[in-house]
Scaffold this active site. Sequence first.
Site, short mmCIF file in Angstrom:
data_model
loop_
_atom_site.label_atom_id
_atom_site.label_comp_id
_atom_site.label_asym_id
_atom_site.label_seq_id
_atom_site.Cartn_x
_atom_site.Cartn_y
_atom_site.Cartn_z
N GLU A 124 -8.60 -3.66 -4.54
CA GLU A 124 -7.29 -3.91 -6.26
C GLU A 124 -7.68 -5.33 -6.75
O GLU A 124 -7.50 -6.42 -5.39
CB GLU A 124 -6.27 -3.50 -5.59
N GLY A 264 -0.55 -9.06 1.51
CA GLY A 264 -0.21 -8.49 2.25
C GLY A 264 -0.82 -7.07 2.67
O GLY A 264 -1.23 -6.96 4.06
N ALA A 265 -0.51 -6.32 2.32
CA ALA A 265 -1.76 -5.25 2.34
C ALA A 265 -2.23 -4.49 0.97
O ALA A 265 -1.92 -4.42 0.32
CB ALA A 265 -0.95 -4.09 2.95
N MET A 266 -2.89 -3.01 1.53
CA MET A 266 -3.88 -2.18 0.15
C MET A 266 -3.37 -1.31 0.05
O MET A 266 -4.08 -0.52 1.97
CB MET A 266 -5.02 -2.55 -0.25
N GLU A 267 -3.29 -0.12 -0.28
CA GLU A 267 -2.80 1.31 -0.27
C GLU A 267 -4.04 1.86 -0.66
O GLU A 267 -4.43 3.21 -0.79
CB GLU A 267 -1.86 2.03 -1.45
N ASN A 268 -5.03 1.49 -0.51
CA ASN A 268 -6.91 2.69 -0.43
C ASN A 268 -6.56 3.97 0.38
O ASN A 268 -5.99 4.51 1.19
CB ASN A 268 -7.85 1.74 0.58
N GLU A 301 2.71 0.51 1.37
CA GLU A 301 1.82 1.67 1.35
C GLU A 301 1.63 2.70 1.68
O GLU A 301 0.88 2.89 0.64
CB GLU A 301 0.55 0.95 2.17
N HIS A 304 2.75 4.57 -1.76
CA HIS A 304 1.88 4.68 -1.81
C HIS A 304 1.07 6.03 -2.45
O HIS A 304 0.14 5.82 -4.10
CB HIS A 304 1.13 3.54 -2.22
N GLU A 323 3.35 -0.37 -8.67
CA GLU A 323 4.85 -1.42 -7.94
C GLU A 323 5.53 -1.45 -7.81
O GLU A 323 7.10 -1.39 -7.05
CB GLU A 323 4.03 -3.00 -8.07
#
Length: 876
Positions: A124, A264-268, A301, A304, A323
Amino acid sequence: MSAPQATYLADYRPPAYRVTHTELAFELDPSATRVKAGLQLERHPEYEAGESLWLDGEQLKLLSLAIDGRVLGEHEYQLNEQGLSIANVPERFLLETEVEISPEDNTALEGLYRSGSMFCTQCEAEGFRRITFYPDRPDVMATFSTTVIGDATRDPVLLSNGNPTQRGELADGRHFVTWQDPHPKPSYLFALVAGDLHRVEDSFTTMSGRKVALEIWVEKENLGKTDHAMVSLKHAMRWDEQTYGREYDLDLFMIVAVNDFNMGAMENKGLNIFNSAAVLAHPDTATDAAFQRVESIVAHEYFHNWSGNRVTCRDWFQLSLKEGFTVFRDQSFSADMNSAAVKRIEDVSFFRTAQFAEDAGPTAHPVRPDHYIQIGNFYTLTIYEKGAELVRMLYHLAGPEAFRQGSDLYFARFDGQAVTIEDFVDCMAEASGQDFSQFMRWYGQAGTPEIDAHGEYDYANAEYRLILRQRTPATPGQLDKQALHIPIRLGLVGSKSGSDLPLTLGGQSLGSESVIHLCDDEQTFVFTDVHEAPVVSLLRGQSAPVKLHMPYSREDLAFLLVNDSDDFNRWDAGQRLSMLALEDLIAAHRNGVEKVMDSRLSDAFRQLLEEGSGDKAVLAEMLTLPSEAYIAEQQIRVDVDAIHAAREFVRQSLARELRDLWLAVYQANQSDEPYAPTAQQVGQRQLKNVALSYLMSQPDDGVVALAQRQFEAAANMTDVRHALTLLVHGDHEAVSAPALKAFGHKWAHDPLVMDQWFNIQVTRPQADALDRVRFLMEHPAFSLTNPNKVRALIGGFAQNRINFHRLDGEGYRLVADVVIELNRLNPEIAARIITPLTRWQRFDETRQALMKAELERIQAQPLSANVYEVVEMALA
Ligand code: TRP
Ligand code: ZN
């Protein structure tokens, strides 16, 4: 260099070709990873035969290209810096490519890169195009099958989205794992992680009785720091079932911690990747604030998975669709898990300080922008926090039941699709039967609305008239603003009884608290049957993201601070009372007049301390003065030194006048319970540490010894860090120098603690802060390629207001030097770290000139699109 081009929302067209299935094979190598892709493509019905195919691709070395098994010659496609176009493709076909990329040279941390000895991805918003040629846009959703081939020794663990379906050994010490993700997803949710990782396992049984395996993958030394994230994950999964009826949809959910990460982080999908700072927590190394941050980001996350993944964004202009909604969801979750009032106070004070500043500056933009150059620059407080405030208003306008029905409708209707903000708001309108057409203006209009309020009590007629006017200041490119639909929650507090009076408006009785709707430029609300002079408590819980100007007297504010039935507004009344005192002192400082403490403020604080009842965390918030950044945000022309001097004066006066009470609070809130990040313990520590802060602003040997003892007791990082900060930020060199040194030695092996060690030093008010930054940039634990380090040291320094804004311009120069270097290494981080320089309009002429000179120095460099866009906006 040609100027980077803008993308416009108005130009949206569906993709000419969709991908229905994607097969990927990675052959991992630090400097030469091979990526094979097989894309099942099909022409969109809206397009004619002969429409050419466009595939995004950046920094890829193309090795081969074939359609339906036939290799294309060089004249059959066109390749440029942005991608690949192919004319004359069939209606349906298989496209196969092979490319080579170099993860170890990827310092931008977008696409496939190395973090330490690990391989990991961040796609992203537009990172996937640095992995393979692809229609890299969120409205292209495909199922994925990914084979990862790695070295069995270097990369024993090979992860991707979905479920592992096959694994095996290969020649030359290599092995592979194949992953299938059955849920169609956009490329930005693709993830791959490989390396020497260790797993902590748990499980969760969903509401329909399915067992889901939960795994947190970390490097070996972090195995002891995953408990809190795991507990938080299970809480979040249960909460989303109970609150939104949303159940997890795969048999496996994985979280991976990496040290080098831009955000911070990623919702893959099925494989969330986290900045280690947002997932690891242990009482010895993480503060209460860090524990709470882990809880909320893990939840964010996870949430999401529905608000973002199952239902995603049609295009990046809709970013707040996922978001804003997901931040609202994580805020509600944290409020339910901890103290709701404190959560709201923290969120609002952050929002009012940072998002209001963004909305008032040169990069102000609507929650749904209509153009951008670099989408990476639009992961902003406006998209996230203001977006969440808009969803919060919808929640209150619709009411909890209709909001839930609206969200059910949204997830059912749009599951598996890429949609728009209208689609979301329409579901809420449909479920609640309300008309949100005026409300939609909130999404298109930048700037913080201001409300001028005025109230009159008519004793003879027992009426209270409330006159409200709204205006939104002009923002860049948006000069005319329209009236917004602003819900204002309020109560009338009886000045004698101290309790909420019954509200009657237009002959209708509304109970003791209600919401009125300001929809015009100006409206008058006449409350009848008001049999006691009231003090109005307006905008309870910050019911809209606006600035409220109400000419409260100090007596009114002191009254509300004690009597308001709404905890949030009690806190807000205290903040307003403090602001009035601070404004007088700022003026006194400017005019060289002797400063006098407002006794009404000390009296209010004394009363709070003596009563001391209720939620300790709320009390701690009430006893905390507005930050220098918040005070600055209230001023048209920011006077950095006067703000600092005024705030210090108030702190020291309160410390002196209430010394015994602070000491008593400090002593009474000691505890030898084993550490737990519970709301109760967190509140108690917060209150104790607020008391210690006041004591340390008028320190004597006894007080310094208290701080030293708290530091040495090493009970938990919250107390240790707080004590160390107070020692380092005061003039206690004899104690603080050895303490800092001991701390630095003890934690040299732990990067997250070293971030705190850096941050404490560069935020000290003393004049040597800048020299310390330059010195610490040479420290072996510092690295410009690690975003956490840059945030701790450079970002931390930029928040050190009196030193960043030094009149010799050295603070600005230092940040600009870093921006110029980071521009080459990591454009996303460079474009973020520059933010404080973009706010030059708010300062005095000398500082304006110095800040602009640095922006111009940056502008003269060859720039990444990210930095280019921000600098252009700042100097426009
Ligand atoms: N979608 C992520 C979130 O809010 C944000 C994010 C993580 C991101 N990494 C990024 C955005 C890199 C842009 C670039 O949860
Ligand atoms: Zn998010």
